[in-house]
Design an enzyme around this catalytic site. Structure first.
Site, PDB file in Angstrom:
ATOM      1  N   SER A 184     -10.234  66.134 -41.381  1.00  0.00           N
ATOM      2  CA  SER A 184      -8.895  65.759 -41.657  1.00  0.00           C
ATOM      3  C   SER A 184      -8.994  64.673 -42.501  1.00  0.00           C
ATOM      4  CB  SER A 184      -8.041  65.362 -40.220  1.00  0.00           C
ATOM      5  OG  SER A 184      -8.456  64.573 -39.680  1.00  0.00           O
ATOM      6  N   ASP A 425      -1.493  55.826 -34.773  1.00  0.00           N
ATOM      7  CA  ASP A 425      -2.731  56.364 -35.617  1.00  0.00           C
ATOM      8  C   ASP A 425      -3.391  55.426 -36.782  1.00  0.00           C
ATOM      9  OD1 ASP A 425      -4.469  57.852 -37.480  1.00  0.00           O
ATOM     10  OD2 ASP A 425      -3.038  59.491 -37.800  1.00  0.00           O
ATOM     11  N   HIS A 428      -6.188  58.001 -39.779  1.00  0.00           N
ATOM     12  CA  HIS A 428      -5.821  58.684 -41.161  1.00  0.00           C
ATOM     13  C   HIS A 428      -5.151  57.589 -42.106  1.00  0.00           C
ATOM     14  CE1 HIS A 428      -6.050  61.933 -38.138  1.00  0.00           C
ATOM     15  NE2 HIS A 428      -6.679  62.514 -39.085  1.00  0.00           N
TER      16      HIS A 428
END
Length: 446
Positions: A184, A425, A428
């Site tokens: 990702s 998060d 990312h």
């Protein structure tokens, strides 16, 4: 005296003959050992040469011993049994590999530098203007009001980065396939590249294929594509579904990239990454020749080294640097513990608004043993691979993560919502943001 001298002299031929015999036996033994090493193939597995005779080396990417392709793994695959790792290693490369790195036009290290706030030139695009933006990375859309993270420019110490030019980049890609392969984080870099490039392509001259293992953005005018292939472990695995890959038991074929390489082999420019998925505990190994579902278990770093060997074997045997460019992106750091940059604190990237102003900073989100292993593998591949060393420069950007400002696929509990750092998060990256700079570096190196 004369008698003793003659007695010693009479033994000399016998001593010399025995000594000569020992030398001859030693030479024959050494030649036999050298021949055995050549027959078994080279090892890329480190210094314990004294145990080499007991190690089994597996030639990767050949399928099973029965010359039939092994059964493809999917999210329903299971191990029938699991045992300890047997010690088998990947034997790859050898004489096919060119030594020496690809020559650069300049001696400056573009990966060593500092972040400079630049509100005039950055961001290079607006989040709302990119129709292909991911809800996982669209931080402003999901409530982040401080936009400083969008305005930082990477400045190498001893030179300048080539200034981003969208038309020049499209000319570099004319008639070509640019493919990002990995997890990702690499998908985030792919979305960044699409957002950087899509604005100059008329809406009726561009298209995006539906989300799948291989997702493709096409620009008709340039006969070019920018693609993303989901392959988080590089080798074939049961986690290769781009959506349904959250599994309790992670199984991989440590000696095969064949499923993925059939999709990436015809790309002109390849950008690979792999790191984060190896940090999630032990991995089950199902060798291609194993027909009974018997798996072995190995820690993440050891499993990653096997996977890197199978990937490197493909690069060593299939890549002509004059016809195909291959990049490997080093690990993308996480910022899970604020005590690492602010001693005494107990947070993470949540509410962080400024980069770390501490040259050479290195947190626990970047694993040194992994870095050394990857460096060893890439070093053997020489000029066949260019390294996109984004780790240190990204270490400074604790402010660049989505934190709580993204779409979460699962429903958050009231307890989580009352404690934002518990669901932040810090892995990312927001877009526009840090991955845009990774792509500027890619543009510079192309």
């Amino acid at each position: 005296m004369m008698q003793r001298w003659h007695r010693k002299k009479s033994h000399f031929p016998l001593v010399a003959f025995i000594f000569l015999g020992i030398i001859v036996c030693s030479i024959l033994y050494n030649e036999s050992s050298i021949q055995r090493v050549h027959e078994e193939g080279p090892s890329n597995q480190g210094p314990d040469q004294q145990h080499a005779a007991t190690v089994t080396y597996v030639k990767p990417n050949l399928g099973s011993h029965s010359n039939l392709a092994p059964v493809l793994l999917d999210r329903f695959s299971r191990c029938n049994s699991t045992s300890e790792y047997s010690g088998k290693r990947i034997g790859w490369g050898g004489s096919k590999v060119e030594r020496g790195r690809r020559k650069s036009l300049e001696s400056c290290d573009v990966f060593a530098g500092k972040w400079v706030f630049d509100s005039e030139s950055y961001p290079l695009y607006n989040e709302s203007d990119c129709p292909y933006m991911s809800d996982q990375l669209a931080c402003h859309k999901h409530g982040r009001s401080d936009l400083g993270y969008q305005h930082w420019r990477w400045q190498p110490h001893d030179c300048n980065l080539k200034r981003w030019n969208v038309t020049e980049m499209w000319e570099k890609l004319r008639g070509k396939r640019l493919m990002f392969v990995g997890d990702s984080l690499n998908r985030g870099q792919w979305i960044s590249m699409v957002c950087l490039l899509q604005s100059v392509i008329p809406a009726d001259k561009r298209s995006m294929s539906p989300n799948a293992a291989l997702t493709i953005f096409r620009a008709e005018e340039y006969n070019a594509t920018i693609e993303f292939l989901w392959a988080p472990l590089l080798v074939d695995s049961n986690s290769d579904d781009p959506v349904n890959h959250r599994l309790d038991e992670r199984i991989m074929r440590p000696d095969s990239v064949l499923k993925h390489s059939s999709k990436w082999e015809h790309a002109d420019i390849l950008v690979f990454n792999s790191y984060l998925w190896w940090r999630q505990g032990p991995v089950k190994l199902l060798w291609s020749a194993e027909e009974n579902g018997a798996c072995e278990e190995l820690d993440g770093l050891g499993a990653m080294e096997l996977a890197m060997g199978a990937w490197a074997d493909w690069v060593a045997s299939k890549v002509d640097p004059q016809k195909k460019r291959v990049f490997f992106v080093t690990m993308s750091p996480t910022h899970l513990w604020s005590r690492e940059w602010e001693p005494g604190s107990n947070g993470n990237c949540y509410s962080e608004k400024m980069p770390i102003d501490w040259e050479g900073y290195w947190g626990s989100g970047s694993d040194m043993p992994t870095m050394r292993m990857v460096e060893k593998v890439l070093g053997r591949l020489g000029s066949k691979v260019s390294v996109l060393n984004i780790t240190q420069l990204s270490e400074y950007r604790k402010d660049g993560h989505p934190s709580i400002y993204r779409k979460f696929w699962e429903t958050l509990s009231p307890k989580q919502l009352s404690n934002p750092k518990s669901y932040s998060d810090c892995i990312h990256w927001c877009l526009p943001g840090v991955p845009d700079v990774w792509n500027e570096l890619l543009f510079h190196l192309l």
